[in-house]
Each structure stands twice: as structure tokens, then as C-alpha cells.
Write a protein that holds these residues in place. Structure first.
Motif, PDB file in Angstrom:
ATOM      1  N   GLY A  17     -49.903 -69.688  95.504  1.00  0.00           N
ATOM      2  CA  GLY A  17     -49.083 -69.719  94.298  1.00  0.00           C
ATOM      3  C   GLY A  17     -49.684 -68.961  93.121  1.00  0.00           C
ATOM      4  N   ARG A  18     -50.322 -67.860  93.409  1.00  0.00           N
ATOM      5  CA  ARG A  18     -50.951 -67.058  92.360  1.00  0.00           C
ATOM      6  C   ARG A  18     -50.261 -65.714  92.256  1.00  0.00           C
ATOM      7  NH1 ARG A  18     -57.320 -66.935  92.774  1.00  0.00           N
ATOM      8  NH2 ARG A  18     -56.764 -65.363  91.258  1.00  0.00           N
ATOM      9  N   ASP A  19     -50.672 -64.914  91.279  1.00  0.00           N
ATOM     10  CA  ASP A  19     -50.163 -63.560  91.167  1.00  0.00           C
ATOM     11  C   ASP A  19     -51.271 -62.636  90.689  1.00  0.00           C
ATOM     12  OD1 ASP A  19     -50.488 -64.296  88.563  1.00  0.00           O
ATOM     13  OD2 ASP A  19     -48.563 -63.555  87.879  1.00  0.00           O
ATOM     14  N   GLY A  20     -51.037 -61.346  90.842  1.00  0.00           N
ATOM     15  CA  GLY A  20     -52.007 -60.360  90.378  1.00  0.00           C
ATOM     16  C   GLY A  20     -53.106 -60.096  91.387  1.00  0.00           C
ATOM     17  N   SER A  21     -54.046 -59.272  90.968  1.00  0.00           N
ATOM     18  CA  SER A  21     -55.144 -58.911  91.862  1.00  0.00           C
ATOM     19  C   SER A  21     -56.128 -60.065  91.999  1.00  0.00           C
ATOM     20  CB  SER A  21     -55.859 -57.664  91.333  1.00  0.00           C
ATOM     21  OG  SER A  21     -56.504 -57.970  90.122  1.00  0.00           O
ATOM     22  N   LEU A  22     -56.822 -60.087  93.116  1.00  0.00           N
ATOM     23  CA  LEU A  22     -57.797 -61.158  93.357  1.00  0.00           C
ATOM     24  C   LEU A  22     -59.098 -60.910  92.612  1.00  0.00           C
ATOM     25  CD1 LEU A  22     -57.377 -61.773  97.177  1.00  0.00           C
ATOM     26  CD2 LEU A  22     -56.313 -62.975  95.270  1.00  0.00           C
ATOM     27  N   PHE A  23     -59.410 -59.677  92.400  1.00  0.00           N
ATOM     28  CA  PHE A  23     -60.687 -59.324  91.787  1.00  0.00           C
ATOM     29  C   PHE A  23     -60.436 -58.684  90.430  1.00  0.00           C
ATOM     30  CE2 PHE A  23     -60.987 -58.888  96.419  1.00  0.00           C
ATOM     31  CZ  PHE A  23     -61.809 -59.972  96.664  1.00  0.00           C
ATOM     32  N   ARG A  24     -60.035 -59.506  89.499  1.00  0.00           N
ATOM     33  CA  ARG A  24     -59.725 -59.023  88.150  1.00  0.00           C
ATOM     34  C   ARG A  24     -60.992 -58.848  87.331  1.00  0.00           C
ATOM     35  NH1 ARG A  24     -54.498 -62.556  86.310  1.00  0.00           N
ATOM     36  NH2 ARG A  24     -53.635 -62.632  88.388  1.00  0.00           N
ATOM     37  N   GLY A  25     -60.899 -57.970  86.392  1.00  0.00           N
ATOM     38  CA  GLY A  25     -62.000 -57.814  85.454  1.00  0.00           C
ATOM     39  C   GLY A  25     -63.147 -57.010  86.024  1.00  0.00           C
ATOM     40  N   ARG A  26     -63.992 -56.635  85.143  1.00  0.00           N
ATOM     41  CA  ARG A  26     -65.143 -55.812  85.478  1.00  0.00           C
ATOM     42  C   ARG A  26     -66.321 -56.694  85.849  1.00  0.00           C
ATOM     43  NH1 ARG A  26     -69.310 -53.414  82.486  1.00  0.00           N
ATOM     44  NH2 ARG A  26     -69.785 -51.329  83.193  1.00  0.00           N
ATOM     45  N   PHE A  27     -67.082 -56.251  86.847  1.00  0.00           N
ATOM     46  CA  PHE A  27     -68.309 -56.960  87.197  1.00  0.00           C
ATOM     47  C   PHE A  27     -69.289 -56.832  86.049  1.00  0.00           C
ATOM     48  CE2 PHE A  27     -72.652 -56.662  88.756  1.00  0.00           C
ATOM     49  CZ  PHE A  27     -72.784 -57.918  89.298  1.00  0.00           C
ATOM     50  N   ARG A  28     -69.903 -57.931  85.683  1.00  0.00           N
ATOM     51  CA  ARG A  28     -70.874 -57.907  84.579  1.00  0.00           C
ATOM     52  C   ARG A  28     -72.234 -58.363  85.083  1.00  0.00           C
ATOM     53  NH1 ARG A  28     -66.464 -60.621  82.011  1.00  0.00           N
ATOM     54  NH2 ARG A  28     -65.301 -59.093  80.821  1.00  0.00           N
ATOM     55  N   SER A  29     -73.235 -57.718  84.591  1.00  0.00           N
ATOM     56  CA  SER A  29     -74.599 -58.146  84.883  1.00  0.00           C
ATOM     57  C   SER A  29     -75.391 -58.100  83.583  1.00  0.00           C
ATOM     58  CB  SER A  29     -75.245 -57.238  85.929  1.00  0.00           C
ATOM     59  OG  SER A  29     -75.356 -55.929  85.444  1.00  0.00           O
TER      60      SER A  29
END
Length: 97
Positions: A17-29
Motif C-alpha cells: 500500500g505504498r507509492d513512489g520509489s523504494l530508495f528515495r533521497g540521497r545516500f548520506r554519510s
């Protein structure tokens, strides 16, 4: 790969029941430069499995290096523990305790 990722994302989203991409946003370190932050980061990493209730103690988690900080036995060659243990007495029983 893009097609496979897209199909998987669509099926996952329908099922949960979700929408959009699974891997949103930028990876941060974050670069660990301060000693205080390095202790907090190590504590956070080693306690994650305990907080997630995967194990009762950090040393019980199979994929963690925590048990290697507590004992010299069977420590991998690539694991450098001295930097983290130095302020506590180094890689000796006192520091590991």
C-alpha cells in the motif's frame, strides 16, 4: 536492471500500500573526525541489532564486530580496534572491559 527494479517497485508498492520509489533521497554519510562522535557512532552501530530486537546482546549478533572488540580470540586481520579502545586502556583486558 532498470526494468527489473521498476517491476519490483510496482509489486512491492501494491503489496504494501505504498507509492513512489523504494530508495528515495540521497545516500548520506558523515566523516567521523571527533573522538566523541566516534564513540557515539560505534555505540550506535553495535547496539542496532539489540534495539531492533534481533538479539539480546550486541556480542550475540553474528554479523557484528562487537565480540572482537571484547576478546582477542579469532579477530580478523582487517579489524583495527586500537583506535577505539585506546582511550579506555588499549587492547588489553582493562580497555576491552
Amino acid at each position: 536492471m532498470q526494468h527489473i527494479n521498476g517491476v519490483y517497485t510496482q509489486r512491492f508498492n501494491r503489496r504494501h500500500g505504498r507509492d513512489g520509489s523504494l530508495f528515495r533521497g540521497r545516500f548520506r554519510s558523515r566523516v567521523v573526525q571527533e573522538e566523541v562522535y566516534s564513540f557515539a557512532a560505534a555505540r550506535y552501530i553495535h547496539n542496532n541489532p539489540v534495539e531492533a530486537r534481533l538479539v539480546r546482546t550486541a556480542k550475540a549478533y553474528e554479523w557484528s564486530s562487537h565480540r572482537h572488540y571484547l576478546s582477542r580470540a579469532a579477530r580478523p586481520d582487517w579489524l583495527e580496534v586500537e583506535t577505539l579502545l585506546a582511550p579506555f586502556g588499549g587492547d588489553r583486558p582493562k580497555g576491552r572491559r
